[in-house]
Design an enzyme around this catalytic site. Structure first.
Site, PDB file in Angstrom:
ATOM      1  NE  ARG B  24      -3.797  -2.453   0.015  1.00  0.00           N
ATOM      2  CZ  ARG B  24      -3.901  -3.537  -0.581  1.00  0.00           C
ATOM      3  NH1 ARG B  24      -2.989  -4.172  -0.861  1.00  0.00           N
ATOM      4  NH2 ARG B  24      -5.124  -3.934  -0.889  1.00  0.00           N
ATOM      5  NE  ARG B 167       4.845 -11.080   2.518  1.00  0.00           N
ATOM      6  CZ  ARG B 167       5.903 -10.605   2.661  1.00  0.00           C
ATOM      7  NH1 ARG B 167       6.286  -9.327   2.974  1.00  0.00           N
ATOM      8  NH2 ARG B 167       6.968 -11.224   1.980  1.00  0.00           N
ATOM      9  NE  ARG B 229      25.027  27.603 -11.081  1.00  0.00           N
ATOM     10  CZ  ARG B 229      26.134  27.502 -10.884  1.00  0.00           C
ATOM     11  NH1 ARG B 229      26.842  26.786 -11.125  1.00  0.00           N
ATOM     12  NH2 ARG B 229      26.801  28.934 -10.982  1.00  0.00           N
ATOM     13  CG  ASN B 236      27.890  32.884 -13.106  1.00  0.00           C
ATOM     14  OD1 ASN B 236      27.190  32.419 -13.882  1.00  0.00           O
ATOM     15  ND2 ASN B 236      27.967  33.142 -11.660  1.00  0.00           N
ATOM     16  NE  ARG B 279      22.708  35.225 -10.894  1.00  0.00           N
ATOM     17  CZ  ARG B 279      22.403  35.947 -10.133  1.00  0.00           C
ATOM     18  NH1 ARG B 279      21.958  37.143  -9.956  1.00  0.00           N
ATOM     19  NH2 ARG B 279      22.819  35.564  -8.839  1.00  0.00           N
TER      20      ARG B 279
END
Ligand SMILES: Nc1ncnc2c1ncn2[C@@H]1O[C@H](COP(=O)(O)OP(=O)(O)OP(=O)(O)O)[C@@H](O)[C@H]1O
Ligand SMILES: Nc1ncnc2c1ncn2[C@@H]1O[C@H](COP(=O)(O)OP(=O)(O)OP(=O)(O)O)[C@@H](O)[C@H]1O
Ligand SMILES: [Mg+2]
Ligand SMILES: [Mg+2]
Lengths: 436, 436
Positions: B24, B167, B229, B236, B279
């Site tokens: 489940r 089971r 990104r 950068n 950016r």
């Protein structure tokens, strides 16, 4: 108003349908929910069918109007519902997002009518049902808010109570609560016994999940929220905004008085929350178990942090006047707008709603945002940024029938004022006009 | 570890008890929940009773072990449950906050045993039941995850399926689902048919509401999350942190390639989210219906914004080394820590969990926080701040059986690297050590 659409690809037109017997808190919930959604800039309006009815019948509907066999009245009530629906659709067409139909909507037929009409207009439907069999609670509601209704102005208290109870019983005869077997395909939340349990079915979409998240956090137990700014800071004295300065001497005195005041309130098990900035940490330093929240930090003035308003105006007059034009949405370069602050406060607001007594020590802009919520001011964009929240004053907020009672307790000592009134549209170059 | 206590006056010790027949999704939910809580620094651990059982029985439990009349096995299972409980209490004593007992816990007796033991230890109990009668879903779960269990290593597929179904049926004979009549005083959520409805009872406390909020937002429909990104920015290239610069020429090229790549993915109805900074807005400029979230903005470096790491180290060597010591909790003066970013991302994470296909264009630190969540890294405080998220690369995240598959798609063009490896504890003054 593009800024207001919370989710461009979602469903901005939603009809929330209240369901439940009289005196189940439907109007209470509808109003509270509406105010919360408006606070986060989701345009919401409540359409209260009782108000429509009272207008139509000139305040004279006794229980007989609700008798299941009163065919004429049933016809009238159907027309009222249709009228409210039409008004809601018109309001949606003008940009409204969430319309809340506040009525009993207690029969399957009525709810199906609403679903069908909404489908024609491409409007999602979400049901909010309040079920409550706590007789004390209902008796309390009848006494505190129902016997004051206009239709009871010529009855005495026992008569009014009996009439309202008869109204409930008439509704009960036709009432079908939402049930998963029959209504399995509908989207709904069922609030059982004032929130002791909830059943949520087919939760879909951004707005409905937001609504559920909210409804699962509110409670109506008695409690008090104490809201305060930090004590006067060194920057306040210099009329500089932002920064992370410590308290002035007078600010320190306020911290002491605040502690004394809170002790006099004899609140047991009170939470104390502050921001991460020195001035709120110092103001709460004498309390134990203080929790510091980044979400309570002052509105970030970005590149203008640490300046005085005069410096800002001198260095960048355009910026200053842009802010005056739209102070709520204006975002400082690399900083925040009031709207940004409201959004980051939302998870904290859920905590406030969930919790009991709490003292919140924060900052002017943050106080304005929280105060706007509890005070349920209309026209948030216009008014919120100008709410007066003086230093050295505690706002004691206690819930009452449909809203909150707010008491302003001036503790002193004297302090500077950091309130800037709204700039007049075409500022004459006089001296009074100068921003402080 | 004071920083980890989410609510000083709340209940930091919680036992979450999973309930439900086999297959489940109990383990799926338990693991997902545990990871979410750990992500927000609520120490959580899953105690899986299947693992205890397999250890005790050396991987040989066929369906007969679960036969209701197998007294010896029932006794063993009880001992296993008690052992797991003891382990959980010990873990709580060492500072753990949420222990999740991942087992069927399908009888009232077993649940009462847990409640009683927890009461002795002042531990709150919250039940999470999953009920599902969608046979296709269960068949699918048996095939995809159950037949690969160690106990089936010597069976063929049809045998294993039949054994697992046996089971389930054995469990069903003793199973009492949570019900409001009998369990009205317990705190629980019942998840019905993979979230098509929920029943929430007596929701109390900070942790339980957080758990419910999370569980009501997750779904298991197929979908893909694209994480990227922004394209390389001017800052950068200058190795400056923060700021609000625009894309470099190479960054512009990435924006074009990203658009081409996304088109090649042929996703219909994809959402596109970015931050409020230039950016990411430029990187997504060619998409329509882009939603810009302040919550996606880069980690705020406060007073260090716009500087290079070398400048920071020169101007304030203590600051730089403090950050290296505890990068996850280190908060830049007037800025943010990684932990702050995780907390402000939480409402957005709920949106991601709730939604379908989505492209998220944000920033290095924000990507690290989101990636840590989807990758379910352990030891978040140590590893999260050092996750590698190169520029000009899309991370394609698709859910699988218990976690996510993450594919890294390098789109190019070439770009600078902004990754700073972990500083060694005692930095020798060599050249390689220099932060870039
Ligand atoms: N979930 C709730 N269940 C029951 N009572 C509530 C709930 N929430 C709020 N209340 C109580 O309900 C009171 C207000 O009742 P309200 O006027 O909203 O009832 P109503 O359902 O709108 O009745 P009517 O059908 O007559 O309009 C509040 O004072 C509050 O104490
Ligand atoms: N709410 C849910 N209801 C039903 N299935 C789910 C749910 N959530 C996830 N699943 C599915 O369940 C699968 C994993 O099953 P899982 O191993 O968690 O079952 P289990 O209940 O722990 O079984 P067992 O009792 O044998 O340990 C996942 O692949 C997922 O597709
Ligand atoms: Mg009402
Ligand atoms: Mg399992």
């Amino acid at each position: 108003h593009a800024r207001k659409v919370p989710d461009a690809t979602g469903h901005p037109k939603l009809c929330v349908v209240m369901v439940g017997l009289p005196a189940r808190g439907k109007s209470y919930i509808a109003q509270k929910l509406a105010f919360y959604l408006n606070w986060v800039q989701v345009d919401t309006q409540v359409f209260n069918l009782g108000a429509y009815r009272r207008k139509l019948l000139q305040d004279s509907s006794s229980a007989q109007f609700f008798h299941p066999n009163n065919q004429e009245a049933r016809q009238k009530r159907r027309l009222i519902a249709l009228r409210a629906l039409e008004d809601m659709f018109e309001w949606h067409a003008q940009g409204g997002m969430v319309g809340i139909l506040d009525a009993t909507n207690s029969t399957r037929k009525r709810r199906q009518l609403i679903v069908d009409r909404c489908r024609e207009r491409d409007t999602e439907v979400f049901f909010v049902e309040s079920v409550c069999e706590d007789d004390d609670r209902i008796q309390e509601t009848i006494k505190s808010v129902k016997i004051g209704l206009p239709e009871y102005q010529y009855m005495n208290e026992p008569q009014a109570i009996a009439d309202f109870k008869a109204r409930i019983e008439y509704y009960r005869q036709l009432y079908s609560p939402l049930c998963q077997k029959v209504d399995g395909l509908k989207s709904f939340i069922k609030i059982v016994n004032v929130g002791s349990s909830f059943l949520v079915n087919r939760l879909e979409g951004y707005l409905a999940s937001r609504i559920v998240r909210f409804l699962m956090n509110v409670h109506i137990k008695q409690r008090t929220i104490y809201l305060s700014r930090h004590g006067e800071s060194e920057y306040n004295q210099l009329q500089r905004i932002g920064g992370d300065s410590d308290l002035s001497e007078r600010g320190q005195q306020y911290a002491t008085r605040l502690h004394e005041y809170m002790s006099s309130q004899k609140v047991t098990d009170m939470k104390v929350w502050c921001s991460t900035l020195k001035r709120t940490l110092s103001t709460t330093a004498t309390f134990s178990n203080v929790k510091s929240w980044k979400a309570l930090d002052e509105l970030d003035a970005g590149e203008c942090d640490g300046k005085t308003y005069e410096e800002i105006k001198e260095e960048n007059p355009t910026l200053a006047s842009q802010r005056d034009l739209d102070k709520y949405y204006f975002r400082y370069p690399r900083g925040e707008s009031y709207h940004d602050v409201v959004l980051r406060l939302e998870p904290l607001l859920f905590e406030i709603e969930r919790t009991g007594d709490v003292l919140i020590v924060c900052h002017q802009a943050v106080c304005r945002c929280l105060l706007a919520y509890f005070q349920r001011i209309d026209n948030i964009e216009q008014k919120l940024p100008y709410l007066e929240v003086p230093l050295h004053t505690v706002l004691k907020i206690t819930p009452d029938s449909y809203g909150c009672k707010i008491e302003s307790v001036k503790l002193g000592p004297e302090s500077v004022s950091t309130h800037r009134p709204r700039a007049t549209p075409t500022p004459p170059p006089s001296n009074e006009e100068k921003e402080q």
